[in-house]
Design a protein around this motif. Structure first.
Motif, PDB file in Angstrom:
ATOM      1  N   ARG A 194      30.776  33.857  87.773  1.00 48.04           N
ATOM      2  CA  ARG A 194      29.463  33.414  87.300  1.00 48.04           C
ATOM      3  C   ARG A 194      28.559  33.115  88.493  1.00 48.04           C
ATOM      4  N   THR A 223      27.118  36.635  84.400  1.00 46.78           N
ATOM      5  CA  THR A 223      28.538  36.385  84.157  1.00 46.78           C
ATOM      6  C   THR A 223      29.271  37.712  84.033  1.00 46.78           C
ATOM      7  N   ASP A 234      32.626  30.579  90.694  1.00 45.50           N
ATOM      8  CA  ASP A 234      31.277  30.150  90.305  1.00 45.50           C
ATOM      9  C   ASP A 234      30.437  30.001  91.569  1.00 45.50           C
ATOM     10  N   ASP A 293      24.634  31.561  89.229  1.00 48.89           N
ATOM     11  CA  ASP A 293      23.377  30.958  88.795  1.00 48.89           C
ATOM     12  C   ASP A 293      22.379  31.146  89.930  1.00 48.89           C
ATOM     13  N   GLN A 320      36.869  35.497  85.486  1.00 46.93           N
ATOM     14  CA  GLN A 320      35.441  35.259  85.271  1.00 46.93           C
ATOM     15  C   GLN A 320      34.733  35.009  86.600  1.00 46.93           C
ATOM     16  N   THR A 378      33.209  39.076  83.167  1.00 47.32           N
ATOM     17  CA  THR A 378      34.518  38.695  82.648  1.00 47.32           C
ATOM     18  C   THR A 378      35.450  39.895  82.672  1.00 47.32           C
ATOM     19  N   HIS A 429      21.303  33.569  84.911  1.00 51.22           N
ATOM     20  CA  HIS A 429      22.723  33.258  84.848  1.00 51.22           C
ATOM     21  C   HIS A 429      23.481  34.549  84.577  1.00 51.22           C
ATOM     22  N   ARG A 440      38.971  32.283  88.969  1.00 50.87           N
ATOM     23  CA  ARG A 440      37.621  32.099  88.440  1.00 50.87           C
ATOM     24  C   ARG A 440      36.718  31.708  89.610  1.00 50.87           C
TER      25      ARG A 440
END
Length: 883
Positions: free
Chosen positions: A202, A226, A79, A204, A200, A228, A224, A77
């Motif tokens: 992500r 995303t 971010d 921002d 995932q 998946t 935002h 994952r």
């Protein structure tokens, strides 16, 4: 090595003979300190070199096999969060979470110590692409977090990146392409995880707008994005690619760091501010010789003004050398010429050579003792020889670093070069500080000039400490950027030493700039010394600073006290404007004081041609005035008691009012013994106001000196808190801990704020009789208001460019608190003759201000303390967006 040792022995013998010829002082103490410094430096070098050799001799294992097939069941994952608002440079914080099966061959190695090669091998497989092991632009607030379960081992890897300059950078799993108009964010999977499950991703955008996104995100809402179920990475194509359009502020900030025209403009802007301060102090020095305080120019006025004149000239020359030519010589040549000569392309040779010449000029112009001058000249010649003919010392012609088997020797030579540069600038600034203070009367007349036996050991100790910190911090920087590099492969030792040698050379090249940006301390010292020299001149009939003294105080306020506005969008091209604004702010305050201050007013019924109150007071008159004020306070207290009396209260009140009316009449300024009717004080002014406005001392310089000491004392906790708020955030220590001047800057931060408080106190005391207000806190508020208005102008620029404003609110609050406490102490000291009648100064102030007025002052101070605590709580919390 034997030849080098023999050459050093011959050089040492020759130096010893030269020592005897030039008459250097000898003694066991001096030689003992020098030997201790030399042994300490050599010990550090041997330890460093021995450690590197041991690492290199450990052997190089075979290439790692990451067992990629076992990572096919791993889950990942990612971010990424961009932070754009209230920042000089945009930031990107990333988090990569990898869950690997416990059956992976290297899963257990993730639980080992970070210094273990097995740990680094496992991390390399999960986090790195082999070609991007060295990552200078990637920052980590802490080491990766490891969480182990029965069947999984989880790795949480956090990174931080600043969009501070253009180029291509690898940060975590991301490839950052920073251009002037667009920023590219590309997610590139490490080779060992290409076949893993990317559950995932992500992003921002932090309010930024995306101009291109590939592939289409699964969900998108208000910046935002995303994705998946991306699955395995396909070939060399990035898994996710996003093009971001930065705002003009962040784009300019990134462009200013690499654009040659912007670099030249930035250097020119900084040079203009420093040269502008030199022009001001040179002009004031010339005027001081033409406009002495007394009827004739005294010797101390002549010597102090001459020293200030020379310091202004030297500082202007150094500014052009260090800030303009030193930093932008190659950029200027590339802009001015179609094809600059090859010798201008040397990255470090010309900055280092200019720094050596500037340091030698600084020492020689201070007119030191012959021994200091000879040693400094020899050091400058040796450093210049290393710079001009680096091949003699095994260094490359471009002087851009070292490499190969001779890296250790070259590193030692560059370390000595940095120490030589430190000596020249430290000795030069110390000698100039002594000269300015001595010739301005700030030191005792019998104080002897600094000799080598006193200056040498002290500077040697400081240099060893500075060099030790620099080497330690640079090695920490290397460990940060290469923490996953295999330290047992062949050539790691040479790469390590070569990287440190390059950083030490950069350190030597930055020494002049770092020292020069702190020369404002000597500029403030030169102004104070000239003010002191003028105070030592014969007494003049005026009790307030002359117009020239006010100009000197305005320049001092601009250089020492006023808030230093930072750069806007990475540029300081407008820096010179603040010098004019700072000087104008103090003159604006004095213009208000001309109409609002007590002692600049005229007697009731007199026109502007009549004498002001400050022109009618002498020291003898002040002593009589203190007695009148005590009687005035007694009468006012009795008058309040009479208001609550009985039938005879009216007659008693009439007698008290008559005596109070007489206290409002002043002695005639021309002939106090005549029977002429004495003039009345201005309306709403009484004898207590006059006494408090005069201050505790007869001379305005004594008021200034006293207020400076008080402000510096009250400012000690404020200075500590300001330094703490600046360095307490984890991200701040993250950068300063690996900065070659980090420790000196931290120490100087406390000294800086102490000088600011002391300088503000000096201005407050010097202008005590000219500032608006009848009580000390009113004068403190007026000076703080001028300080705040300048900060407000700078804040407007920060809001336009959408960058942080720093701890401005805290600084303003501390300034008001320090000056308020100083003013209260000044008012109490004005009536020091009554101190024996009161148990403490609190009771004395109670009598001076009366009960109601004093209660208001206490509430005023307590309100400031509460406000400061509230502001500090805001800044130390996680929601402090302004910081």
């Amino acid at each position: 090595m034997r030849r080098r040792a023999a050459r050093e022995t011959v050089t040492a013998d020759a130096r010893a003979h030269r020592t005897e010829r030039v008459g250097w002082p000898r003694g066991p103490v001096r030689w003992g300190v020098w030997r201790c410094c030399a042994v300490l430096l050599l010990t550090c070098l041997v330890c460093w070199r021995g450690g590197w050799t041991a690492r290199a001799a450990a052997g190089a294992p075979a290439a790692d096999d990451c067992h990629v097939a076992q990572l096919a069941t791993a889950h990942t994952r990612v971010d990424l969060q961009l932070v754009n608002h209230a920042r000089s440079n945009a930031e990107a914080t990333g988090l990569m979470t990898v869950r690997v099966p416990a059956s992976w061959a290297y899963a257990d190695d993730l639980l080992l110590s970070e210094d273990s090669e097995h740990y680094r091998r496992a991390m390399r497989c999960l986090l790195r692409e082999p070609r991007t092991m060295i990552r200078p632009e990637e920052w980590r607030t802490h080491s990766p977090e490891i969480n182990a379960e029965a069947s999984w081992v989880e790795v949480r890897y956090e990174t931080l990146f600043h969009f501070a300059s253009g180029g291509h950078f690898d940060v975590g799993p991301w490839a950052m392409d920073v251009h002037s108009k667009t920023w590219g964010l590309k997610l590139a999977a490490p080779p060992a995880l290409k076949g893993a499950h990317w559950d995932q991703v992500r992003i921002d955008l932090g309010g930024l707008k995306a101009s291109d996104v590939a592939p289409m995100p699964s969900t998108a809402s208000k910046g935002h994005l995303t994705w998946t179920g991306l699955g395995a990475s396909a070939g060399s194509r990035p898994m996710v690619a996003v093009q971001v359009d930065p705002p003009w502020q962040r784009a300019w900030a990134a462009a200013n760091a690499t654009s040659k025209p912007w670099l030249v403009a930035n250097a020119a802007g900084m040079t203009t501010w420093w040269v502008g301060t030199s022009v001001v102090i040179v002009l004031t020095a010339v005027r001081a010789r033409r406009q002495p305080v007394g009827p004739e120019l005294t010797d101390i006025e002549r010597s102090s003004s001459t020293a200030q004149w020379w310091w202004g000239v030297i500082k202007a020359v150094l500014g052009i050398m260090v800030l303009l030519l030193y930093k932008a010589l190659t950029n200027i040549a590339e802009i001015a010429m179609d094809k600059p000569p090859g010798w201008l392309e040397y990255l470090f040779r010309w900055p280092v050579l200019i720094g050596v010449l500037a340091g030698c000029l600084l020492v020689v112009s201070a007119r030191p003792k012959k021994s200091v001058q000879v040693v400094s000249t020899v050091i400058a010649l040796a450093a210049g020889l290393v710079t001009v003919v680096p091949a003699l010392f095994g260094l490359p012609a471009r002087l851009d670093g070292v490499s190969g088997p001779s890296a250790s020797t070259g590193f030692s030579v560059l370390l000595v070069l940095a120490a030589a540069m430190q000596w020249l600038w430290l000795a030069g600034l110390a000698l100039w500080g002594w000269r300015l203070a001595h010739e301005g009367g700030l030191l005792r007349p019998a104080t002897a000039p600094w000799r080598l036996r006193r200056l040498g050991p002290a500077l040697g100790t400081v240099i060893v400490l500075l060099i030790g910190w620099a080497v330690w911090s640079l090695d920490r920087k290397w460990q940060r950027v290469s923490w996953l590099t295999d330290q047992h492969v062949a050539g790691y030792h040479d790469r390590h030493v070569a990287a440190l040698a390059h950083e030490v050379l950069s350190f030597a090249a930055q020494i002049p700039t770092w020292y020069y940006t702190h020369t404002w301390v000597l500029t403030g010292l030169a102004i104070v010394a000239l003010l002191r020299a003028r105070d030592l001149a014969p007494t003049v009939p005026f009790a307030s600073p002359t117009p020239l003294d006010r100009l000197l105080l305005a320049a001092f306020f601009a250089v020492v006290v006023a808030w230093r506005q930072g750069s806007y969008v990475g540029s300081q091209t407008l820096a010179a404007i603040w010098l004019l604004l700072d000087i104008a702010a103090l003159y604006g305050l004095l213009a208000v004081g001309e109409r609002r201050s007590v002692l600049t007013q005229h007697f009731e019924g007199c026109d502007d041609s009549s004498p002001q109150l400050c022109e009618t007071i002498t020291e003898a008159e002040r002593n009589h005035l203190i007695g009148l004020t005590r009687r005035f306070r007694e009468l006012t207290a009795a008058l309040r008691a009479v208001d609550q009396g009985g039938g005879e209260a009216a007659l008693r009140r009439h007698a008290l009012e008559k005596e109070l009316r007489e206290l409002h009449r002043w002695r005639h300024p021309n002939d106090p013994r005549t029977g002429a009717r004495r003039p009345l004080l201005p309306p709403h002014v009484n004898v207590v106001d006059v006494a408090l406005s005069w201050g505790p001392h007869a001379k305005w310089w004594d008021n200034a000196r006293h207020a400076a000491v008080l402000a510096a004392t009250f400012g000690v906790p404020c200075s500590a808190l300001m330094a703490w708020t600046f360095y307490s955030p984890e991200s701040a220590w993250l950068h300063w801990g690996v900065y070659m001047f980090g420790a000196p800057e931290m120490l100087f931060m406390f000294v800086y704020w102490e000088l600011v408080w002391a300088g503000a106190g000096l201005v407050l005391g010097a202008l005590w009789r000219l500032l608006p207000g009848r009580r000390g806190p009113a004068r403190a508020f007026a000076l703080t208001l001028a300080y705040t208005l300048l900060v407000g102008l700078g804040l407007i620029g920060s809001l336009i460019t959408d960058q942080e404003i720093g701890n401005i609110v805290v600084a303003i609050s501390f300034m008001l608190l320090v000056l308020t406490l100083t003013s209260l102490a000044m008012d109490a000291h004005t009536f020091r003759s009554e101190q024996r009648f009161w148990p403490n100064r609190m009771g004395l102030l109670l009598s001076i201000y009366q009960i109601r007025g004093f209660s208001a002052q206490v509430a005023y101070v307590l309100m400031q303390v509460v406000a400061i605590l509230t502001i500090l709580k805001f800044f130390v919390s996680g929601d402090a967006r302004w910081k």
